[in-house]
Design a protein around this motif. Sequence first.
Motif, PDB file in Angstrom:
ATOM      1  N   GLU A  34      32.103  46.455  38.434  1.00 58.00           N
ATOM      2  CA  GLU A  34      30.880  46.371  39.230  1.00 58.00           C
ATOM      3  C   GLU A  34      30.576  44.897  39.554  1.00 58.00           C
ATOM      4  OE1 GLU A  34      29.254  48.541  40.756  1.00 58.00           O
ATOM      5  OE2 GLU A  34      27.560  47.270  41.387  1.00 58.00           O
ATOM      6  N   ALA A  35      30.727  44.030  38.550  1.00 60.44           N
ATOM      7  CA  ALA A  35      30.463  42.599  38.767  1.00 60.44           C
ATOM      8  C   ALA A  35      31.455  42.020  39.782  1.00 60.44           C
ATOM      9  CB  ALA A  35      30.567  41.848  37.447  1.00 60.44           C
ATOM     10  N   ILE A  36      32.718  42.416  39.673  1.00 60.46           N
ATOM     11  CA  ILE A  36      33.725  41.903  40.615  1.00 60.46           C
ATOM     12  C   ILE A  36      33.374  42.364  42.033  1.00 60.46           C
ATOM     13  CG2 ILE A  36      36.153  42.046  41.319  1.00 60.46           C
ATOM     14  CD1 ILE A  36      36.824  42.374  38.268  1.00 60.46           C
ATOM     15  N   ALA A  37      33.005  43.651  42.145  1.00 57.28           N
ATOM     16  CA  ALA A  37      32.675  44.195  43.475  1.00 57.28           C
ATOM     17  C   ALA A  37      31.480  43.450  44.073  1.00 57.28           C
ATOM     18  CB  ALA A  37      32.383  45.690  43.367  1.00 57.28           C
ATOM     19  N   ARG A  38      30.463  43.184  43.257  1.00 65.44           N
ATOM     20  CA  ARG A  38      29.279  42.490  43.795  1.00 65.44           C
ATOM     21  C   ARG A  38      29.628  41.060  44.194  1.00 65.44           C
ATOM     22  NH1 ARG A  38      24.347  44.025  39.708  1.00 65.44           N
ATOM     23  NH2 ARG A  38      24.760  46.252  39.634  1.00 65.44           N
ATOM     24  N   ALA A  39      30.408  40.383  43.353  1.00 64.72           N
ATOM     25  CA  ALA A  39      30.776  38.996  43.689  1.00 64.72           C
ATOM     26  C   ALA A  39      31.650  38.983  44.943  1.00 64.72           C
ATOM     27  CB  ALA A  39      31.511  38.354  42.516  1.00 64.72           C
ATOM     28  N   ALA A  40      32.547  39.967  45.059  1.00 65.05           N
ATOM     29  CA  ALA A  40      33.446  40.015  46.225  1.00 65.05           C
ATOM     30  C   ALA A  40      32.648  40.276  47.500  1.00 65.05           C
ATOM     31  CB  ALA A  40      34.507  41.096  46.031  1.00 65.05           C
ATOM     32  N   ALA A  41      31.581  41.091  47.370  1.00 65.49           N
ATOM     33  CA  ALA A  41      30.814  41.474  48.555  1.00 65.49           C
ATOM     34  C   ALA A  41      30.123  40.269  49.191  1.00 65.49           C
ATOM     35  CB  ALA A  41      29.778  42.534  48.181  1.00 65.49           C
ATOM     36  N   THR A  42      29.813  39.266  48.383  1.00 67.24           N
ATOM     37  CA  THR A  42      29.098  38.111  48.950  1.00 67.24           C
ATOM     38  C   THR A  42      30.030  36.921  49.151  1.00 67.24           C
ATOM     39  OG1 THR A  42      28.505  37.397  46.740  1.00 67.24           O
ATOM     40  CG2 THR A  42      26.884  38.752  47.902  1.00 67.24           C
ATOM     41  N   SER A  43      31.346  37.159  49.038  1.00 68.00           N
ATOM     42  CA  SER A  43      32.293  36.045  49.174  1.00 68.00           C
ATOM     43  C   SER A  43      33.250  36.347  50.318  1.00 68.00           C
ATOM     44  CB  SER A  43      33.080  35.911  47.870  1.00 68.00           C
ATOM     45  OG  SER A  43      34.273  35.221  48.094  1.00 68.00           O
ATOM     46  N   SER A  44      33.787  35.302  50.935  1.00 70.57           N
ATOM     47  CA  SER A  44      34.765  35.559  51.991  1.00 70.57           C
ATOM     48  C   SER A  44      36.183  35.572  51.418  1.00 70.57           C
ATOM     49  CB  SER A  44      34.647  34.511  53.096  1.00 70.57           C
ATOM     50  OG  SER A  44      35.166  33.285  52.642  1.00 70.57           O
ATOM     51  N   ALA A  45      36.321  35.364  50.102  1.00 68.79           N
ATOM     52  CA  ALA A  45      37.668  35.406  49.515  1.00 68.79           C
ATOM     53  C   ALA A  45      38.226  36.825  49.629  1.00 68.79           C
ATOM     54  CB  ALA A  45      37.614  34.983  48.053  1.00 68.79           C
ATOM     55  N   ASP A  46      39.566  36.911  49.714  1.00 73.35           N
ATOM     56  CA  ASP A  46      40.237  38.205  49.797  1.00 73.35           C
ATOM     57  C   ASP A  46      40.527  38.630  48.348  1.00 73.35           C
ATOM     58  OD1 ASP A  46      41.841  40.331  50.452  1.00 73.35           O
ATOM     59  OD2 ASP A  46      43.588  39.099  51.000  1.00 73.35           O
ATOM     60  N   VAL A  47      39.603  39.431  47.778  1.00 70.69           N
ATOM     61  CA  VAL A  47      39.666  39.700  46.338  1.00 70.69           C
ATOM     62  C   VAL A  47      40.575  40.893  46.021  1.00 70.69           C
ATOM     63  CG1 VAL A  47      38.318  40.286  44.285  1.00 70.69           C
ATOM     64  CG2 VAL A  47      37.389  38.686  45.975  1.00 70.69           C
ATOM     65  N   TRP A  48      41.576  40.645  45.172  1.00 73.93           N
ATOM     66  CA  TRP A  48      42.436  41.704  44.653  1.00 73.93           C
ATOM     67  C   TRP A  48      42.121  41.824  43.152  1.00 73.93           C
ATOM     68  CZ3 TRP A  48      48.193  41.225  46.692  1.00 73.93           C
ATOM     69  CH2 TRP A  48      48.194  41.021  48.077  1.00 73.93           C
ATOM     70  N   VAL A  49      42.227  43.046  42.623  1.00 75.55           N
ATOM     71  CA  VAL A  49      41.911  43.256  41.200  1.00 75.55           C
ATOM     72  C   VAL A  49      43.135  43.855  40.504  1.00 75.55           C
ATOM     73  CG1 VAL A  49      40.264  44.268  39.587  1.00 75.55           C
ATOM     74  CG2 VAL A  49      39.647  44.015  41.977  1.00 75.55           C
ATOM     75  N   MET A  50      43.433  43.365  39.312  1.00 76.54           N
ATOM     76  CA  MET A  50      44.558  43.993  38.597  1.00 76.54           C
ATOM     77  C   MET A  50      44.233  44.159  37.115  1.00 76.54           C
ATOM     78  SD  MET A  50      47.401  40.986  38.506  1.00 76.54           S
ATOM     79  CE  MET A  50      47.132  39.409  37.727  1.00 76.54           C
ATOM     80  N   ALA A  51      44.922  45.116  36.508  1.00 76.71           N
ATOM     81  CA  ALA A  51      44.712  45.408  35.090  1.00 76.71           C
ATOM     82  C   ALA A  51      45.896  44.887  34.288  1.00 76.71           C
ATOM     83  CB  ALA A  51      44.595  46.913  34.886  1.00 76.71           C
ATOM     84  N   PRO A  52      45.628  44.318  33.096  1.00 79.05           N
ATOM     85  CA  PRO A  52      46.718  43.850  32.238  1.00 79.05           C
ATOM     86  C   PRO A  52      47.295  44.975  31.388  1.00 79.05           C
ATOM     87  CG  PRO A  52      44.608  43.319  31.230  1.00 79.05           C
ATOM     88  CD  PRO A  52      44.291  44.039  32.517  1.00 79.05           C
ATOM     89  N   MET A  53      48.573  44.838  30.978  1.00 78.40           N
ATOM     90  CA  MET A  53      49.200  45.727  30.004  1.00 78.40           C
ATOM     91  C   MET A  53      49.208  47.195  30.415  1.00 78.40           C
ATOM     92  SD  MET A  53      50.501  44.353  27.270  1.00 78.40           S
ATOM     93  CE  MET A  53      50.412  45.619  26.032  1.00 78.40           C
TER      94      MET A  53
END
Length: 564
Positions: A372-391
């Motif tokens: 949720e925090a990543i989504a909110r930060a991405a929504a207000t940023s122009s960066a092209d945000v990709w998310v990945m999970a470890p292990m």
Amino acid sequence: MTTEVAITPVTLRGFGVSPGRRVGVVARMPDAPPAPSPEPSAPGTDLEGMATAVDDAAAQVRDSLARAAEAATGEAADILTVTAAMAADPSLADEARRRVLENRSSPARAVWDAAELVAEQLRALGGMFADRATDVQDVRDRIIAELLGLRPPGVPDPGHPFVLVARDLAPADTARLDPGHILAIVTAGGGPTAHTAILARSLGIPCVVAVGGAEVLADGDTVLVDGSTGEVVRHPDADAVARAAAVRSRPTRLERAGSTADGHSVALLANVGDPAGSVAAAEAGAEGIGLFRTEFGFLGRTTPPDIAEQVAAYSRVFAAFPGRRVVIRTLDAGADKPLPFVTADDEPNPALGVRGLRTSWSHPQVLEDQLEAIARAAATSSADVWVMAPMVATADEADSFVERCSAHGLRQAGIMVEVPAAALRAGDLLLNARFASLGTNDLTQYAMAADRELAGLAQLSTPWQPAVLSLVQLACAGGALHGRPVGVCGEAAADPVLAPVLVGLGASSLSMTARALPDVGAVLASVSLDQCRALAGLALAQRTADEARSAVRAGLPVLAELGL
Ligand code: PEP
Ligand code: MG
């Protein structure tokens, strides 16, 4: 008549983990003093005098740490200030004094036992307090060295640039490394993916770890350290010194986008751990971030940061790369990064236990909040945000992670390939996951069954192992089945010799400490994609890690030009 004794060069070998060739004079880091004898003082000993000696030694250490903290800057100043504050706290000296007077302990033993008690109390408090236990041990060793007339432990300061030689470096030591003074680092311990190697690379200090026979290197010896080949030459001859001096100074900025000589693009990205790292990576010319390790916001705490705090931290990292790719990794707790609120402390094999994405099985809300925090930060940023999970190990895990990301509107959801099972079946895992990033540090650890922190296993813990290269090849082939990009974000990507091999095996991006970007970019620009494929084939055809590395080195004439 005088007889000249020729000093013959002696070559020691270890693992080159941070490139560059330097000549300098050795200053050894003293080993920590061993546990003093518990034997009580003889009858008739002046106990008051010994108690005063404890006080005097503690005061000396307190004053010298306070002076060092004042003189230091940045992260080193922060660490020294904490250690100095710890030395200024009277509870350790008071307890030691009591033990001298009441238990007849020797001053050194009294300090040792008192420090254990204080450290134990801090550990029991957990979280940030527990982290302070190592500072207590540091202060303890300094007071004992003062009492016994030994050199103080920690990074030496001979007053001129030097080659640091140590058994191994503790995290607190590594924070005190000043690239302005330390020409190169040589350690007897440590492995290619352990913290010393990672930090040396990030500071741009040539470094060789796991050096056999490093104990012969004495203060004042002249040595040549080659952080690429892993050679450490004691008493190098004049020619070798001249060659090392002739190597031009290394560029610190990547000046053009990553590409092979024939124009095949390979995104050159940075690994960062916090907002300051992100700004530094942008200044170094990184094309984006290929691994944002989010643990920094969670470590040393007893509860996770709330969503608002996470949004603020992530937004600052994204802000340094407007319009660029930023790959953020969800929390990778467990094993070498235990966190009391998601990991158990009684697992018999933590590296094979509940770590990385697995912590979300029992603590789903921690992942939900982070997404949720990543989504909110991405929504207000122009960066092209990709998310990945470890292990991630299975297709089920990959699918479920992608679903959870999508519930938060995060469409660019991918996986880290760090477990051999994931590499072998990458095609299955990448059916729904949109990309993969190869965590070659863990992939090597699990493929070779070799703890990445253990110096004694350094010859196994290298991504040059043909078995690891085969896994990289399989993972890239699995991605290609579905047109998914597969990058590399483990330390392998920072090795300028290995970079063309990884590209030849199919890696579409390389993410590394920002310092490594110019060297990796320069080597890549010297070869065509076909040459990368040929070098990959050559490496895969070898039977051993050393043979693979030597064969590829021989095929890259640019390395000599770059002094790598
Ligand atoms: C890796 O394992 O290669 C990786 C990049 O993750 P970490 O070093 O944080 O475990
Ligand atoms: Mg990993």
